[in-house]
Enzyme design. Structure first.
Site, short mmCIF file in Angstrom:
data_model
loop_
_atom_site.label_atom_id
_atom_site.label_comp_id
_atom_site.label_asym_id
_atom_site.label_seq_id
_atom_site.Cartn_x
_atom_site.Cartn_y
_atom_site.Cartn_z
N GLU A 1 -67.66 24.30 69.54
CA GLU A 1 -67.96 22.65 70.13
C GLU A 1 -69.46 22.95 70.21
O GLU A 1 -69.93 21.47 69.65
CB GLU A 1 -67.12 22.14 71.17
CG GLU A 1 -65.43 22.57 70.86
CD GLU A 1 -65.20 21.73 70.25
OE1 GLU A 1 -65.34 20.87 69.05
OE2 GLU A 1 -64.13 22.36 69.25
N HIS B 1 -70.67 22.05 67.17
CA HIS B 1 -70.57 20.53 66.56
C HIS B 1 -71.88 20.21 67.06
O HIS B 1 -72.49 18.30 67.03
CB HIS B 1 -69.02 19.73 67.18
CG HIS B 1 -68.14 19.77 66.38
ND1 HIS B 1 -68.01 19.96 64.97
CD2 HIS B 1 -67.51 20.90 65.89
CE1 HIS B 1 -66.72 20.26 64.15
NE2 HIS B 1 -66.13 20.45 65.08
N GLU C 1 -67.96 20.34 60.03
CA GLU C 1 -67.01 21.40 60.87
C GLU C 1 -67.82 22.50 60.30
O GLU C 1 -67.67 23.44 60.90
CB GLU C 1 -65.21 21.22 60.20
CG GLU C 1 -64.87 22.42 60.16
CD GLU C 1 -63.90 22.55 61.96
OE1 GLU C 1 -64.34 21.02 62.66
OE2 GLU C 1 -63.39 22.62 62.74
ZN ZN Z 1 -64.44 21.30 64.91
#
Ligand code: ZN
Length: 504
Positions: A265, A268, A294
């Site tokens: 995360e 991201h 991603e």
């Molecule tokens: Zn992801």
């Protein structure tokens, strides 16, 4: 109109759409983290209202005119041309769908979600069948409204991965079926059992949180512009520039889910924090696609976080946070971070088998929307796919075709973005290593700035200036392919399992 005025007009209208989306993101984040159960009804209504307002603005004639003016004024201004192109794409998609159909879809997916939960609990696909068939039919009509000349599945795919085509994905998934599936079956047949004991034990939650925070901060995640909070399912969301929220969950007897979840995360989040400030609120100030998003999370999670070099830096820090855990050296933990095991549940899959879960979904979705499969055929097609690619067969539909929430939400065409992310991250990482030299030395010293700087300048700061496919080609010098990813997995098979695959 001169380019500056055209740009100002377009961005001022667009910024309001982005702000409405950000407000929705705040409410959704709260819904997934701290909202009490009984807040559901009011929250659903508030989110529907905001979605309606954003839709109104996105389809407004005024915006259509601003886009046309920007496109016209952009002859010598490629940045403005990119803004007009991206705004037009979203404006057209939204405007093409009649309000009645949009309302029917919202109702059908909301009903399907409730039925799916019950059907999964009872492992009863027939219970879900009608609700799913309705969602499929409406998504087909929606795709036809958006672009009657393209295959429906491709139009849906375009929502998550703008510009991606079935023709561009098919060879990639074929390569995975042909190369990855036999490799994984060879690993499973090797009989090698990896010692995972270094990763297991008692890991107090506050220490797991502190360790995860220290790692995320070291990677470069800026906590003045972000937060970490607990949630049942880890995710990352953005409330606008300067506020990126990531969430995590943990397992007390295994540190891996929490640490790698946070690194994922945070990856991201690093992308969101690195998006170009100058384009904030404009149509190209956002992440370009889910696949590229991603790729950023997987890169930090898998290629950095699971590397030997990372653990040369992280092991003493781990020891400081978990003083009671038996000591291990970085090379001993490495195999435990690279287990490869065919399994039925996608979200629990390792980085190697994960993409076969996606290959199965891509194949089933594509055939469903091409009319080669009926909704009733889905459980059997699903189970056959698992048998063929992973050598295992679901014992029931809960661990088979009912396991994912995506179809109930109408998110057909979403799954391929996960695999695109895995492939893109390996291809980008090879380019970064070729340009930056010895990354291992930097990782072992806890220095992630060179890699982050490279990603910032090549990927993050590009926003949506180019399509994902163009971006990958610009950065790596070639179109996206599966070979970098396959090299990565072959190394794991060889070094962790002693399985040597023939080169592709
Ligand atoms: Zn992801």
């Amino acid at each position: 109109m001169d380019p500056t005025a055209a740009r100002e007009r377009l961005v001022s209208l667009w910024r309001e759409i982005e702000d409405l989306r950000s407000v929705s993101a705040v409410l959704e984040w709260d819904q997934e983290t701290f909202m009490p159960e009984l807040g559901q009804e009011a929250r659903g209504r508030q989110l529907a209202l905001l979605a309606g307002l954003a839709h109104e603005r996105l389809t407004a004639t005024e915006l259509g005119e601003a886009i046309a003016a920007a496109a016209e004024a952009a002859a010598d201004d490629p940045e403005l041309a990119a803004m007009a192109r991206e705004a037009r794409r979203q404006h057209r998609r939204a405007a093409a769908v009649p309000a009645e159909l949009a309302r029917e879809l919202a109702e059908a997916t909301s009903a399907a979600l409730a039925v799916w939960q019950e059907a999964r609990r009872r492992s009863d696909f027939p219970r879900f069948r009608d609700a799913l068939a309705r969602v499929v039919e409406l998504r087909r009509r929606q795709a036809a409204a958006i672009d009657p000349n393209r295959p429906a599945y491709e139009v849906l795919l375009d929502e998550y991965e703008p510009g991606a085509t079935v023709a561009s994905l098919e060879p990639v998934f074929r390569q995975l079926r042909e190369r990855l599936a036999p490799l994984i079956q060879a690993v499973a047949a090797s009989g090698v059992e990896i010692d995972e004991s270094p990763a297991r034990g008692r890991f107090p939650v506050p220490a797991q949180r502190a360790f995860g925070l220290e790692v995320a901060e070291r990677l470069g995640f800026d906590f003045r512009a972000g937060r970490l909070d607990p949630a049942p399912h880890p995710f990352c969301t953005t409330f606008g520039r300067g506020d990126v929220r990531i969430t995590w969950r943990w397992q007390e007897d295994d540190f891996r889910p929490a640490l790698f979840g946070i690194m994922h995360e945070a990856g991201h989040g690093l992308y969101e924090q690195g998006l170009p400030a100058a384009w904030a609120g404009s149509p190209i100030g956002q992440a370009v696609s889910l696949g590229v998003h991603e790729s950023q999370s997987r890169l930090w999670e898998n290629l950095v976080g699971r590397s030997r070099a990372f653990w040369r830096w992280a092991t003493p820090i781990f020891r400081r946070h978990f003083p009671d855990h038996p000591t291990f050296d970085p090379d001993r933990i490495w195999p435990a971070l690279h287990t490869v095991r065919p399994s039925l549940i996608r979200v629990e899959a390792d980085e190697a088998t994960y993409n076969l879960h996606i290959a199965i979904r891509f194949d089933v979705e594509r055939r469903l929307f091409a009319g080669e499969l009926e909704v009733d055929d889905l459980p059997a097609a699903w189970n056959e796919g698992y048998e063929e690619l992973l050598g295992i067969r679901p014992g029931n539909d809960a661990e088979g075709v009912l396991q994912d929430i995506h179809w109930a939400m109408g998110a057909f065409g979403y799954f391929p973005t996960y695999t695109l992310g895995n492939l893109i991250c390996c291809q980008l990482f090879e380019s970064a290593a070729a340009e930056l030299g010895d990354l291992d030395q930097a990782f072992a010293a806890g220095d992630f700035a060179p890699l982050l700087g490279w990603l910032r300048s090549r990927v993050h700061e590009a926003g949506s200036r180019w399509s994902a496919a163009e971006l990958v080609e610009r950065v790596s010098g070639r179109p996206l392919a599966a070979d970098a990813f396959l090299r990565h997995i072959r190394r794991i098979a060889e070094e962790a399992y002693g399985v040597v695959a023939e080169p592709a």
